[in-house]
Design a protein around this motif. Structure first.
Motif, PDB file in Angstrom:
ATOM      1  N   ASP A 387       0.586  -1.201   0.064  1.00 43.43           N
ATOM      2  CA  ASP A 387      -0.338   0.200  -0.097  1.00 43.43           C
ATOM      3  C   ASP A 387       1.019   1.659  -0.182  1.00 43.43           C
ATOM      4  O   ASP A 387       0.449   2.301  -0.402  1.00 43.43           O
ATOM      5  CB  ASP A 387      -1.052  -0.073   1.022  1.00 43.43           C
ATOM      6  N   ALA A 393      -2.143   1.845  -2.658  1.00 43.20           N
ATOM      7  CA  ALA A 393      -3.295   2.493  -1.854  1.00 43.20           C
ATOM      8  C   ALA A 393      -3.203   4.013  -0.847  1.00 43.20           C
ATOM      9  O   ALA A 393      -4.163   4.760  -0.920  1.00 43.20           O
ATOM     10  CB  ALA A 393      -4.593   1.975  -0.997  1.00 43.20           C
ATOM     11  N   TRP A 450     -13.205   3.298  -1.817  1.00 40.28           N
ATOM     12  CA  TRP A 450     -12.086   1.943  -1.096  1.00 40.28           C
ATOM     13  C   TRP A 450     -13.157   0.667  -2.413  1.00 40.28           C
ATOM     14  O   TRP A 450     -12.248  -0.269  -2.213  1.00 40.28           O
ATOM     15  CB  TRP A 450     -13.437   1.176   0.269  1.00 40.28           C
ATOM     16  N   ILE A 453      -9.787   0.344  -5.071  1.00 36.65           N
ATOM     17  CA  ILE A 453      -9.266   0.034  -4.769  1.00 36.65           C
ATOM     18  C   ILE A 453      -9.125  -1.281  -5.113  1.00 36.65           C
ATOM     19  O   ILE A 453      -8.151  -1.865  -4.905  1.00 36.65           O
ATOM     20  CB  ILE A 453      -8.146   0.267  -3.560  1.00 36.65           C
ATOM     21  N   TYR A 454     -10.427  -1.623  -4.210  1.00 36.74           N
ATOM     22  CA  TYR A 454     -10.491  -3.564  -4.297  1.00 36.74           C
ATOM     23  C   TYR A 454     -10.962  -4.449  -4.347  1.00 36.74           C
ATOM     24  O   TYR A 454     -10.213  -5.573  -5.304  1.00 36.74           O
ATOM     25  CB  TYR A 454     -10.626  -3.415  -2.423  1.00 36.74           C
TER      26      TYR A 454
END
Length: 456
Positions: A387, A393, A450, A453-454
């Motif tokens: 990250d 992130a 969120w 990013i995932y």
């Protein structure tokens, strides 16, 4: 000495967070941190150098004998100037963009906005002026953009209560617009300059969260406005001669100024030169165009009487000194090694970057968004894995949370303080009427980030 420097940093945080109560300017506090911090550091520099830079120091010495003077020379040449260079690159970029805004404003290039929002419909005025703010702040300095838009709004809307609500929406739009590009906010510039992010990917991830964080609170604010605004249309200001630039000339200057800054990320990727050099190139071209279009004004007696936006000039100086002070002050704290220990503690006891982001956003509203962002950036090495790698992130979360989180209270950003001063807004009124709406938009935008990013 490390303890003294850390306590100095915490005391600075306290003074910055209470500057609206004490009346002490944030720029003065930041400069104090930078000056005193480095004086303390260099006074006991031998301990710090031998602990963290022993190898580099021996290379610096060569065959020379180590003395107190050589230690100070090493700190100046190898350590201090590194942080000066980073801070100067950001300040030079701000200087270029603020100068561009001032040239455009002096020539009436923003008069198009006043014409565009010519309506008494509250919803149309609110969305038009905030949309213009959002777009401009993504390409120019968001603080100076906020001042320009607040001045336009102040001249149009006569009711103080209505100005307070529309002004809060302008501050939010400027903050959200600036946070999703690497050239719209000093935090993005630092991340970009440190190669923590690339321009395209940074904007691709933060654009939608920033739009949501702007649109949701603005929609809620629009419901508080009356069905008809108290508006008085003003005559365009006299700009210093018996002639003014025509519409196509003003539009061309607007294109040169803003369109030129769009090319800055490309300029950096092609040349690998710092962003401020590209911004200075844009400024020089706009300057030449300005003198070509105003060649009659340049020799006119009235030129000395041209209307100058004093608010922009004063705010620009404060903003640049504040950025310089914060970056140099944070540099001396980094050199003590204490931030590395803090990062290790966070990894062990928190271990979740989203919690760090939320806490940072809340702290931004109490202290200052830029101060908290710089602190978070200094905690980790850009080239760590996961990250914390390039385009990781962590950098996106910190950039978004600190910027928008700073709008939770009016004292959390330079733009919010400008609004408080211009419209005489009290912190309590902002908390009751605006903070909840900003919080909702901030959390929704964070949720979208969120998901991006995932899952994308």
């Amino acid at each position: 000495m490390t303890l003294i420097i850390v306590l100095l940093l915490l005391f600075t945080y306290l003074l910055i967070g209470t500057s609206h109560l004490t009346g002490v300017n944030k720029a003065a506090i930041a400069i104090f941190l930078a000056a005193v911090g480095w004086v303390v550091y260099i006074s006991w520099g031998t301990d710090f150098v031998m602990r963290f830079h022993e190898g580099s120091y021996h290379e610096f010495l060569g065959d020379t004998e180590s003395t107190g003077r050589t230690v100070k020379n090493f700190i100046y040449d190898t350590i201090f100037l590194k942080y000066v260079g980073k801070a100067a690159a950001i300040v030079m970029y701000l200087l270029a963009t603020m100068s561009i805004i001032e040239i455009l404003n002096n020539n009436g290039c923003f008069d198009f906005i006043s014409e565009w929002i010519r309506t008494r419909n509250p919803n149309r005025l609110l969305w038009t002026i905030t949309l213009a703010t959002f777009i401009l702040s993504a390409n120019l300095d968001n603080v100076t953009t906020t001042i320009v838009m607040l001045v336009i709004m102040h001249q149009i809307v006569k009711s103080r209560r209505q100005r307070m609500e529309v002004g809060a929406a302008i501050v939010l739009a400027a903050t959200c617009g600036g946070c999703f590009t690497v050239i719209g906010d000093p935090t993005g510039l630092i991340l970009w300059g440190d190669e923590a992010v690339t321009a395209t990917q940074f904007s691709a991830y933060l654009a939608l969260p920033a739009i949501v964080a702007w649109v949701v609170p603005t929609a809620l604010i629009s419901r508080q406005l009356p069905s008809r605004l108290d508006i008085e249309w003003f005559v365009a200001p006299y700009r210093g001669d018996d002639t003014r630039l025509n519409r196509w000339q003003r539009f061309m200057m607007l294109v040169v100024g803003i369109g030129g800054l769009w090319f800055v990320p490309t300029f950096l990727s092609i040349t690998r030169l710092p962003a401020f050099l590209g911004a200075l190139c844009v400024l020089s071209v706009l300057w030449v165009v300005n003198e070509a279009f105003n060649r009659k004004l340049m020799v006119a007696d009235q030129m000395s009487q041209r209307r100058i936006p004093r608010a922009i000039q004063y705010s620009a100086i404060q903003q640049m000194l504040f950025v310089m002070g914060v970056m140099l002050g944070m540099g001396v704290v980094v050199e003590t090694g204490v931030l590395g220990a803090v990062a290790d503690w966070i990894d062990v006891n928190v271990g979740n970057l989203w919690i760090v982001g939320i806490v940072s956003g809340l702290l931004s509203s109490l202290v200052d968004a830029f101060v908290i962002a710089v602190t978070n950036i200094a905690l980790y090495d850009v080239w760590n894995a996961g990250d914390y790698a390039q385009n990781g992130a962590y950098w996106k979360v910190i950039a978004y949370c600190t910027a928008v989180g700073g709008c939770l209270l009016s004292v959390g950003s330079a733009s919010g303080l400008v609004l408080m001063q211009m419209e005489h807004i009290h912190l309590g009124w902002y908390f009751r009427n605006i903070s909840g709406k900003v919080l909702l938009g901030w959390l929704l935008g964070l949720g979208i980030l969120w998901l991006e990013i995932y899952f994308i």
